[in-house]
Design a protein around this motif. Structure first.
Motif, short mmCIF file in Angstrom:
data_model
loop_
_atom_site.label_atom_id
_atom_site.label_comp_id
_atom_site.label_asym_id
_atom_site.label_seq_id
_atom_site.Cartn_x
_atom_site.Cartn_y
_atom_site.Cartn_z
N LEU A 252 15.78 40.68 73.98
CA LEU A 252 15.57 41.73 72.99
C LEU A 252 16.88 42.10 72.30
O LEU A 252 16.90 42.37 71.09
N VAL A 253 17.97 42.10 73.06
CA VAL A 253 19.28 42.36 72.44
C VAL A 253 19.62 41.25 71.47
O VAL A 253 20.10 41.49 70.35
N SER B 289 32.23 51.56 85.04
CA SER B 289 31.40 50.83 86.00
C SER B 289 30.86 49.59 85.32
O SER B 289 31.13 49.31 84.16
N ASP B 290 30.07 48.83 86.08
CA ASP B 290 29.45 47.63 85.52
C ASP B 290 28.07 47.91 84.95
O ASP B 290 27.34 46.99 84.60
N VAL B 291 27.68 49.17 84.87
CA VAL B 291 26.34 49.52 84.41
C VAL B 291 26.23 49.29 82.91
O VAL B 291 27.08 49.71 82.14
N VAL B 292 25.16 48.59 82.50
CA VAL B 292 24.87 48.37 81.08
C VAL B 292 23.83 49.39 80.63
O VAL B 292 22.81 49.58 81.30
N HIS B 293 24.08 50.04 79.53
CA HIS B 293 23.13 50.99 78.97
C HIS B 293 22.48 50.39 77.73
O HIS B 293 23.16 49.80 76.88
N TYR B 294 21.16 50.55 77.64
CA TYR B 294 20.41 50.00 76.52
C TYR B 294 19.88 51.14 75.66
O TYR B 294 19.52 52.21 76.16
N GLN B 295 19.81 50.88 74.36
CA GLN B 295 19.36 51.91 73.43
C GLN B 295 18.52 51.27 72.33
O GLN B 295 18.83 50.19 71.84
N LEU B 296 17.44 51.96 71.96
CA LEU B 296 16.58 51.54 70.86
C LEU B 296 16.97 52.30 69.60
O LEU B 296 17.14 53.52 69.64
N HIS B 297 17.11 51.57 68.50
CA HIS B 297 17.26 52.24 67.22
C HIS B 297 16.02 53.10 66.97
O HIS B 297 14.91 52.75 67.38
N ARG B 298 16.20 54.23 66.32
CA ARG B 298 15.09 55.18 66.14
C ARG B 298 13.87 54.52 65.50
O ARG B 298 12.73 54.73 65.93
N LEU B 299 14.06 53.71 64.48
CA LEU B 299 12.92 53.09 63.81
C LEU B 299 12.30 51.98 64.66
O LEU B 299 11.08 51.77 64.60
N VAL B 300 13.11 51.28 65.44
CA VAL B 300 12.55 50.27 66.35
C VAL B 300 11.68 50.96 67.39
O VAL B 300 10.60 50.47 67.75
N ARG B 301 12.14 52.11 67.90
CA ARG B 301 11.33 52.86 68.88
C ARG B 301 9.97 53.25 68.27
O ARG B 301 8.92 53.07 68.89
N LEU B 302 9.99 53.78 67.06
CA LEU B 302 8.75 54.16 66.39
C LEU B 302 7.85 52.95 66.20
O LEU B 302 6.62 53.01 66.41
N TYR B 303 8.44 51.83 65.80
CA TYR B 303 7.65 50.61 65.59
C TYR B 303 7.02 50.14 66.90
O TYR B 303 5.82 49.81 66.95
N ALA B 304 7.81 50.09 67.97
CA ALA B 304 7.29 49.60 69.25
C ALA B 304 6.18 50.51 69.77
O ALA B 304 5.18 50.04 70.34
#
Length: 606
Positions: A564-565, A578-593
């Motif tokens: 998806l990235v 840390s080694d933690v990866v954070h994921y984020q959805l663009h606002r319009l992608v979130r609405l679309y999904a």
């Protein structure tokens, strides 16, 4: 006896129904069951029960619900044990007490039998698993965002198991028995191509060939009306096979020994630059440095501009090409490769026809094959200072035959994917415009006086659209078309509409259609992941959170999120500490999904 969630929530003990009647207690029990044998944190309960507006007494009220659940269900029946932990609660329930566990076991055995070629046994096991479903998951339970996401995941798992069972029955020749079931599935899931394909196959095998054609015709019309798309390539191949079309294309070949081009043709194929091009100073400078001529190289310089749909890749590529075209006195070639277009990606053999014509090759001298055309293209461009712009590329294999082989030429490629597998390519990832660039561009589209007069509302608009250039141009076009439409009203429409993406469709601008092209190219399980993670509370989430939601191990989920990235539907950032990866959805992608989830699974027939 035991707990049932594959349908209405139910708790049965010694012939008695002891299902909680209080809505919030039912919701707590449902949450514990879908997260069985895992700690559910207090904060997750509060998010699920009250969303973003919990009462001040939320923790005390939650403890009351837990007390009632213990008293009226768990202690009374002994079906499960609820453990209080320092950060939450854990429901210890054995697999034989929960219908979804029995479903998973039967489904796993059925899949294994199917893979081993034991088709009859596979059909029986999968049918037994599916009989455990008594309706929509957790019907009658109030669902918050997290519980709704789990319910959607379970429903998608049911559809996957159903698909395998249908495959098994097809292999056993049970076409007549399948037709009515598939007709009902097509009505319930009108955009699910797999069910349409199975129905077409069953009808054809049952001697109802013309009804199979009608199924395809209806699907094609629906996809065109709803999404502006054609059926997938596999659906079209099935349709063609049913038509039994075997056209033989005559292809008289020209004599390759006499092929040569007309000289002294300087192509100038670039589309016009954008009149109101705004900002993008840093990426523009990078691209210009990358395509600038340097001594000592042996191959053409290639740069790939990648980024999410609508971010302005083509606009930037063409602007860079126009700014520096004087460096390429032997001409500029351009091709739209159509990426994930419903009409299909451009064939590089056809693109080379346009290039060779642009270089002066007469029609009768065009080679017949891709390899010959690519070879002639490299010959004609050898030693020339030529700029090639390839817009909306799908893959490295599509691009490779279109590359000149001389270090004096340069290639600019746009793609929703980075094309890192193209040897020697340098990648520029294009992000959103910054707020000042957005305000400037909006002013250039509708007039700076309107932006100045309603500055606060202009800022609301660009924030609501997530600083996406395509969405900004769509809004600007609407405001231009209707001068009486104020920026305040436009901002209100983006805020309050039931389908915000409807406000981002005007004339040739359509944000939703752009996302469709990427979404429908994803594998089904990656589409599923996108839909479900869109329900996670913003702004960011981790692999662990996503894995809990998707019901899969972290390695598999990490691979899904990585795809998806790569498709620019997710953004990934690493925590410096840390080694933690954070994921984020663009606002319009979130609405679309969330729209796709609602359309395909929550209200599929709407």
């Amino acid at each position: 006896m035991g707990f049932s969630i594959l349908g209405p929530l139910s708790v049965q003990h010694q012939g008695r129904d002891i299902t909680p009647t209080a809505p919030k207690v039912r919701q707590v029990l449902a949450f514990l069951l879908v997260r069985r044998n895992q700690i559910v944190q207090f904060s997750e309960f509060i998010d699920e029960l009250w969303g973003s507006n919990p009462p001040g007494s939320a923790m005390t009220t939650l403890q009351t619900y837990i007390y009632k659940l213990r008293r009226d269900v768990l202690d009374l029946s002994g079906l499960a044990r609820l453990h209080t932990q320092s950060c939450g609660y854990l429901l210890d329930v054995s697999d034989d007490q929960l219908d979804v566990c029995r479903f998973d076991t039967l489904a796993q055995r059925g899949r294994a039998a199917h893979e081993a070629g034991e088709t009859e046994r596979a059909s029986a096991l999968l049918a037994e698993a599916l009989q455990l479903w008594r309706g929509r998951v957790l019907s009658g339970v109030t669902e918050g965002q997290i519980l709704s996401a789990h319910a959607a995941r379970l429903e998608e798992n049911r559809l996957r198991v159903l698909g395998i069972r249908i495959d098994a029955d097809m292999s056993l020749g049970r076409y007549d028995e399948l037709i009515s079931e598939l007709q009902e599935l097509v009505r319930s899931y009108p955009l699910h191509e797999r069910f349409h394909a199975d129905l077409m196959t069953a009808l054809n095998q049952a001697g109802r060939r013309y009804e199979a054609f009608e199924v395809f015709r209806q699907l094609r019309g629906l996809l065109a009306d709803e999404l502006g798309l054609e059926p997938s390539a596999s659906m079209q191949r099935l349709h063609h096979s049913l038509l039994q079309a075997t056209p033989e294309d005559g292809d008289p070949a020209a004599d390759g020994a006499s092929r040569r081009a007309h000289p002294a043709i300087v192509p100038a194929q670039l589309p016009a630059d954008t009149l109101d091009f705004t900002g993008r100073g840093a990426p523009l400078a990078r691209i210009r440095r990358m395509i600038a001529f340097r001594d000592g190289g042996t191959t053409a310089r290639a740069v790939s501009i990648c980024g999410m749909a609508g971010v302005g890749k083509t606009t930037l590529a063409l602007h860079a090409a126009h700014v520096d075209k004087a460096q390429f006195p032997d001409g500029q070639l351009y091709a739209h490769l159509r990426g994930p277009s419903p009409a299909g990606a451009a064939d590089p053999a056809d693109v080379l026809v346009g290039f060779l014509r642009g270089l002066g090759v007469p029609e009768q001298r065009l080679p017949a094959t891709l390899e010959e055309r690519s070879s002639l293209f490299r010959t004609l461009t050898d030693g020339k200072r030529l700029l090639v712009v390839l817009d909306d590329a799908l893959s490295a294999s599509q691009v490779f035959p279109l590359l000149p082989a001389t270090p004096t030429s340069a290639v600019v490629i746009t793609s929703r994917w980075g094309l890192q597998d193209l040897p020697g390519v340098r990648v520029v990832k294009l992000g959103m415009m910054n707020p000042d660039e957005c305000l400037t561009l909006l002013g250039r589209i509708i007039g700076p006086h309107r932006v100045t007069a309603e500055r606060a509302d202009a800022e609301r608009i660009i924030h609501r659209i997530g600083y996406l250039p395509l969405a900004l141009r769509c809004v600007g076009a609407r405001l231009n078309a209707v001068p009486t439409l104020t920026l305040q009203r436009m901002a209100a429409l983006l805020d309050s509409g039931s389908a915000p993406l409807d406000q981002l469709r005007f004339a040739d601008f359509d944000v939703r259609a752009n996302y469709d092209k990427t979404y429908f190219r994803l594998a089904p399980h990656d589409r599923s992941a996108l839909r479900l993670v869109s329900l996670l509370p913003p702004p960011t989430f981790t692999i662990t959170t996503a894995a809990n939601l998707l019901g899969a191990d972290t390695d598999a989920v990490e691979d899904q999120l990585g795809r998806l990235v790569n498709n620019h539907l997710l953004e990934a950032t690493s925590d410096r500490d840390s080694d933690v990866v954070h994921y984020q959805l663009h606002r319009l992608v979130r609405l679309y999904a969330q729209e796709r989830l609602n359309r395909e699974f929550i209200h599929p027939a709407a």
